[in-house]
Design an enzyme around this catalytic site. Structure first.
Site, PDB file in Angstrom:
ATOM      1  N   ASP A   7       0.931  -1.213   0.201  1.00 53.45           N
ATOM      2  CA  ASP A   7      -0.045  -0.098  -0.121  1.00 53.45           C
ATOM      3  C   ASP A   7       0.906   1.102   0.099  1.00 53.45           C
ATOM      4  OD1 ASP A   7      -2.270   1.511   0.656  1.00 53.45           O
ATOM      5  OD2 ASP A   7      -1.518   1.879   2.480  1.00 53.45           O
ATOM      6  N   ASP A   9      -0.154   5.054   0.890  1.00 52.23           N
ATOM      7  CA  ASP A   9      -0.306   5.891   2.046  1.00 52.23           C
ATOM      8  C   ASP A   9      -0.390   5.479   3.315  1.00 52.23           C
ATOM      9  OD1 ASP A   9      -0.502   8.117   0.322  1.00 52.23           O
ATOM     10  OD2 ASP A   9      -2.665   7.723  -0.058  1.00 52.23           O
TER      11      ASP A   9
END
Length: 186
Positions: A7, A9
């Site tokens: 991922d 953020d």
């Protein structure tokens, strides 16, 4: 192929409730880029799967997202690291797309791009939706306690997380775990 899916953020960079809307706002988490470079140096391919609903909400344009990614890639290159690809969902939550995590569309796109099944591929995120999407295609879920994951520090994970989730302090700790496991297996 040794592949890891991350991922963005809250996993690689500091997250914001106001969204990361420009390259100036993008700041890597301490040790995260170095961790990716260590994976690369150990022969791992690293790709990103990221919800970017700020696009669908009209908060920033693709050109700003490209600038953010250019900054991330340059800082990573300065450390001798790289990302093989960045996959992102540009939709807002109410668009009912198949690529917005917790749906598995981004992961399916990654599998198609590389022509592989993702069973057992480590996937790292800071939220349940990251890991639910990953597990739907057979990935091995890893939670980092940065970004949204910080809320779970010192607490048992709620049932919204896949049962087999492994928890790490941050991306660097995940890389330590993965590389140590790889050494033990050889």
């Amino acid at each position: 192929m040794k592949l890891v899916i991350l991922d963005r953020d809250g996993t690689i960079n500091v997250d914001s409730v106001d969204y990361i809307k420009s390259a100036d706002e993008w700041q890597p988490l301490p040790g995260a880029l170095e961790a990716i470079a260590r994976l690369n140096h150990a022969g791992w391919h690293v790709v990103v799967a990221s919800n970017q609903s700020g696009l669908g909400r009209g908060l920033f344009e693709v050109s700003e997202l490209n600038d953010i990614h250019a900054k991330m890639l340059q800082q990573l290159a300065d450390l001798g690291g790289r990302l093989d690809a960045i996959f992102y969902c540009p939709h807002a939550p109410d668009d009912a797309c198949q690529c917005r995590k917790p749906a598995s569309g981004l992961f399916e796109q990654i599998g198609e791009r590389y022509g592989i099944h993702l069973k057992g591929v480590p996937a790292v995120g800071d939220s349940a939706r990251d890991l639910v999407a990953a597990v739907a295609v057979g990935c091995e879920p890893h939670l980092v306690l940065t970004g949204k994951g910080e809320a779970h520090r010192g607490h048992p994970l709620p049932d919204t997380f896949p049962a087999q989730t492994t928890v790490h302090a941050d991306l660097s700790a995940f890389v330590d775990h993965l590389l140590a496991r790889e050494t033990e297996a050889n």
